[in-house]
Scaffold this motif. Structure first.
Motif, PDB file in Angstrom:
ATOM      1  N   ARG A  37      38.910  42.150  30.184  1.00 15.07           N
ATOM      2  CA  ARG A  37      38.567  43.576  30.293  1.00 15.07           C
ATOM      3  C   ARG A  37      39.834  44.431  30.351  1.00 15.07           C
ATOM      4  N   LEU A  38      40.865  43.903  30.987  1.00  6.13           N
ATOM      5  CA  LEU A  38      42.127  44.648  31.053  1.00  6.13           C
ATOM      6  C   LEU A  38      42.766  44.763  29.675  1.00  6.13           C
ATOM      7  N   GLU A  39      42.592  43.729  28.871  1.00  9.22           N
ATOM      8  CA  GLU A  39      43.145  43.746  27.515  1.00  9.22           C
ATOM      9  C   GLU A  39      42.361  44.667  26.591  1.00  9.22           C
ATOM     10  N   ASP A  40      41.041  44.752  26.834  1.00  4.98           N
ATOM     11  CA  ASP A  40      40.188  45.557  25.954  1.00  4.98           C
ATOM     12  C   ASP A  40      39.323  46.486  26.818  1.00  4.98           C
ATOM     13  N   PRO A  41      39.823  47.688  27.120  1.00  3.72           N
ATOM     14  CA  PRO A  41      39.090  48.597  28.008  1.00  3.72           C
ATOM     15  C   PRO A  41      37.778  49.103  27.424  1.00  3.72           C
ATOM     16  N   SER A  42      37.509  48.820  26.120  1.00  7.65           N
ATOM     17  CA  SER A  42      36.227  49.233  25.555  1.00  7.65           C
ATOM     18  C   SER A  42      35.086  48.330  26.020  1.00  7.65           C
ATOM     19  N   GLY A  81      35.862  47.741  31.533  1.00  6.79           N
ATOM     20  CA  GLY A  81      37.257  47.702  31.101  1.00  6.79           C
ATOM     21  C   GLY A  81      38.079  48.830  31.693  1.00  6.79           C
ATOM     22  N   GLU A  82      37.577  50.058  31.586  1.00  8.46           N
ATOM     23  CA  GLU A  82      38.312  51.202  32.125  1.00  8.46           C
ATOM     24  C   GLU A  82      38.442  51.109  33.643  1.00  8.46           C
ATOM     25  N   GLU A  83      37.371  50.667  34.294  1.00  5.96           N
ATOM     26  CA  GLU A  83      37.407  50.548  35.759  1.00  5.96           C
ATOM     27  C   GLU A  83      38.440  49.515  36.202  1.00  5.96           C
ATOM     28  N   ASN A  84      38.515  48.394  35.487  1.00  9.61           N
ATOM     29  CA  ASN A  84      39.498  47.380  35.856  1.00  9.61           C
ATOM     30  C   ASN A  84      40.923  47.841  35.572  1.00  9.61           C
ATOM     31  N   ARG A  85      41.091  48.595  34.499  1.00 12.05           N
ATOM     32  CA  ARG A  85      42.433  49.141  34.224  1.00 12.05           C
ATOM     33  C   ARG A  85      42.870  50.094  35.331  1.00 12.05           C
ATOM     34  N   LEU A  86      41.947  50.928  35.801  1.00 10.42           N
ATOM     35  CA  LEU A  86      42.270  51.838  36.889  1.00 10.42           C
ATOM     36  C   LEU A  86      42.537  51.065  38.175  1.00 10.42           C
ATOM     37  N   ALA A  87      41.732  50.033  38.426  1.00  8.48           N
ATOM     38  CA  ALA A  87      41.930  49.215  39.623  1.00  8.48           C
ATOM     39  C   ALA A  87      43.290  48.523  39.586  1.00  8.48           C
ATOM     40  N   PRO A  89      54.801  35.263  43.598  1.00  4.22           N
ATOM     41  CA  PRO A  89      55.173  36.424  42.777  1.00  4.22           C
ATOM     42  C   PRO A  89      54.591  36.419  41.375  1.00  4.22           C
ATOM     43  N   ARG A  90      53.992  35.327  40.951  1.00  7.62           N
ATOM     44  CA  ARG A  90      53.599  35.230  39.545  1.00  7.62           C
ATOM     45  C   ARG A  90      52.092  35.147  39.359  1.00  7.62           C
ATOM     46  N   ARG A  91      51.381  35.827  40.213  1.00  7.64           N
ATOM     47  CA  ARG A  91      49.936  35.880  40.068  1.00  7.64           C
ATOM     48  C   ARG A  91      49.572  36.776  38.889  1.00  7.64           C
ATOM     49  N   ASP A  92      48.390  36.497  38.300  1.00  9.71           N
ATOM     50  CA  ASP A  92      47.956  37.323  37.192  1.00  9.71           C
ATOM     51  C   ASP A  92      47.382  38.645  37.706  1.00  9.71           C
ATOM     52  N   ARG A  93      47.016  39.506  36.776  1.00  8.99           N
ATOM     53  CA  ARG A  93      46.586  40.854  37.148  1.00  8.99           C
ATOM     54  C   ARG A  93      45.282  40.860  37.942  1.00  8.99           C
ATOM     55  N   ALA A  94      44.380  39.938  37.611  1.00  6.12           N
ATOM     56  CA  ALA A  94      43.109  39.874  38.344  1.00  6.12           C
ATOM     57  C   ALA A  94      43.347  39.565  39.816  1.00  6.12           C
ATOM     58  N   HIS A  95      44.243  38.593  40.095  1.00  7.16           N
ATOM     59  CA  HIS A  95      44.591  38.280  41.479  1.00  7.16           C
ATOM     60  C   HIS A  95      45.151  39.509  42.185  1.00  7.16           C
ATOM     61  N   THR A  96      46.012  40.227  41.479  1.00  4.05           N
ATOM     62  CA  THR A  96      46.652  41.394  42.082  1.00  4.05           C
ATOM     63  C   THR A  96      45.631  42.438  42.495  1.00  4.05           C
ATOM     64  N   ILE A  97      44.641  42.693  41.640  1.00  4.75           N
ATOM     65  CA  ILE A  97      43.605  43.675  41.968  1.00  4.75           C
ATOM     66  C   ILE A  97      42.914  43.306  43.270  1.00  4.75           C
ATOM     67  N   ILE A  98      42.451  42.059  43.367  1.00  2.00           N
ATOM     68  CA  ILE A  98      41.687  41.649  44.541  1.00  2.00           C
ATOM     69  C   ILE A  98      42.576  41.571  45.779  1.00  2.00           C
ATOM     70  N   GLU A  99      43.741  40.964  45.651  1.00  3.43           N
ATOM     71  CA  GLU A  99      44.613  40.818  46.816  1.00  3.43           C
ATOM     72  C   GLU A  99      45.000  42.173  47.402  1.00  3.43           C
ATOM     73  N   GLU A 100      45.442  43.084  46.554  1.00  5.76           N
ATOM     74  CA  GLU A 100      45.901  44.377  47.059  1.00  5.76           C
ATOM     75  C   GLU A 100      44.746  45.219  47.594  1.00  5.76           C
ATOM     76  N   SER A 101      43.579  45.124  46.968  1.00  3.04           N
ATOM     77  CA  SER A 101      42.420  45.873  47.459  1.00  3.04           C
ATOM     78  C   SER A 101      42.004  45.380  48.840  1.00  3.04           C
ATOM     79  N   MET A 102      42.003  44.065  49.035  1.00  2.00           N
ATOM     80  CA  MET A 102      41.610  43.513  50.334  1.00  2.00           C
ATOM     81  C   MET A 102      42.653  43.816  51.408  1.00  2.00           C
ATOM     82  N   LEU A 103      43.921  43.725  51.056  1.00  2.00           N
ATOM     83  CA  LEU A 103      44.974  44.080  52.021  1.00  2.00           C
ATOM     84  C   LEU A 103      44.826  45.537  52.461  1.00  2.00           C
TER      85      LEU A 103
END
Length: 433
Positions: A199-204, A208-214, A235-249
């Motif tokens: 979804r991050l690669e293809d916001p259509s 997709g748009e919501e995940n890009r904003l997240a 330090p080398r987590r993918d973008r999906a991990h980053t969304i969830i980790e930072e949101s929960m923190l």
């Protein structure tokens, strides 16, 4: 429990690790030995199981009866993101862009609607204090039926939640407003980490748009944490991990700041002391001596956490585990305490606590109860000490069991990610990976 999403050519494609029945018996014997030694109950009392089954009956009637007493967020775009093999979905997010701010909602399954201090489930959760995750084997804090039904935020079904709604300033990323309340949500979709990346690669695509904003917000929060001195050992987590980790923190931080500064109440705060200067120097020297690793000169005289971050980002992949071990060897254990003062050194947060995983941590369950009821358990100090001790025991069991797997020729990481299949023919049990 691993958060690693299977990559092409690994977990999903390789299939489970195969072992003989004889080896499976040895693993079971080792687990039983460890559970007895550390007093970790592997089975739930019948009373607890019956109670859990009863509380998961008439789900929709109970939710309908609750709607008028809660914030109705069923029309808010909401989704979950978890590993492909996740069995339950206890956290979901929503996000919107506003003028000068982001609005982030973190929705957590409302465990304490079903598990209250007058229940056998609560008593058992206190005894266990946390879920223990071994490779391909889990000892749950609460009966799994809860996580599989009423406390699983599955898509297209109404669920009771505890929502943390945050208005986050566009420039400083600080809290402009925090609101914590009971809600009813209806998740639009359950994403795996791989699907989130798509979804991050293809916001259509849907969401997709919501995940890009997240990710835009999460990436900024992640970079800000590093700049402020938060230790980032992965330090080398993918973008999906980053969304969830930072949101929960961010949600955990919002809740515990609200409890301390707005309400001034005790809770189960997470306090992490810092190593001594000599301990930090020892760790940094050990890291500097690793082949192919160099700590930038500018980082040596600055915060040692920033020096470690810099080394991790620039080091060869083969040295990541060694750098992490060098740091963990000198790090004091984090503890649960009834006041937050002392802060969380690794995260570099002045106040921190847990809220986003009440299915698997007693601290989160207790904090959910305190937030909603404004009722602090009389034995809170005892609960903090007990939870800290049980977490230590669980981690010790995990470490010993992983060592045993290695002694048997098994890779704990592979077992954790791919699972185990018992085969009859010894020749077919190619369990070394």
């Amino acid at each position: 429990m691993s958060d690693d999403e299977p990559k092409p050519g690994s977990a999903e494609d390789q299939g489970p690790v195969t072992i003989t029945a004889e080896l499976a018996d040895r693993l079971a014997e080792k687990r039983t030995e460890l559970f007895e030694e550390f007093e970790i109950p592997d089975e739930f009392p019948n009373e607890v199981l019956r109670e859990a089954e009863t509380r998961t009956e008439d789900v929709y009637d109970e939710i309908d009866a609750e709607i008028d007493e809660r914030e109705d967020l069923r029309d808010l775009t909401t989704w979950t993101t978890d590993p492909i093999d996740a069995q339950d979905f206890d956290d979901a997010i929503s996000i919107e862009r506003e003028e000068g701010a982001y609005r982030l909602w973190v929705h957590i399954a409302d465990v304490t609607h079903y598990v209250t201090p007058d229940t056998a489930m609560w008593e058992e959760a206190v005894k266990r204090s946390n879920t223990v995750y071994l490779p391909d084997y889990t000892i749950h804090m609460l009966p799994p039926v809860l996580a599989e039904t009423v406390c699983s935020l599955v898509p297209n079904e109404d669920r009771l939640a505890h929502t943390v709604e945050m208005e986050i300033d566009d420039e400083t990323l600080s809290f402009e407003d925090i609101d914590i309340y009971k809600s009813v949500i209806n998740s639009d979709e359950r994403l795996t980490y791989k699907q989130c990346e798509e979804r991050l690669e293809d916001p259509s695509l849907p969401l997709g748009e919501e995940n890009r904003l997240a990710f835009e917000l999460a990436d900024r929060m992640h970079e800000q944490r590093k700049e402020d001195g938060s230790l980032v050992l992965n330090p080398r987590r993918d973008r999906a991990h980053t969304i969830i980790e930072e949101s929960m923190l961010k949600a955990n931080k919002a809740v515990t700041h609200t409890l301390m500064w707005d309400r001034g109440v005790e809770a189960m705060y997470r306090v992490h002391p810092q190593p001594t200067p000599d301990q930090w120097s020892k760790a940094l020297q050990e890291i500097q001596d690793l082949d192919g690793v160099s700590i930038p000169g500018s980082a040596w005289g600055d915060d040692p956490r920033k020096a470690v971050n810099a080394a991790l980002e620039e080091s060869p992949g083969r040295q990541l585990n060694k750098i992490q071990r060098a740091v963990l060897k000198v790090m004091p254990r984090a503890k649960y305490m009834n006041d937050p003062f002392g802060g969380h050194h690794a995260l570099n947060f002045d106040i921190y606590g847990h809220f986003t995983s009440p299915i698997r941590r007693l601290s989160d369950t207790i904090n959910h109860w305190i937030v909603h009821e404004n009722d602090v358990p009389e034995n809170l100090v005892e609960l903090c000490d007990h939870a800290s001790d049980r977490q230590k025991d669980g981690e010790t069991v995990e470490r010993i069991y992983k060592q045993f797997l290695q002694e048997q020729g098994l890779d704990p990481h592979a077992v954790n990610n791919r699972g185990i299949e018992v085969v009859d023919d010894t020749e077919e049990a190619k369990h070394t990976v």
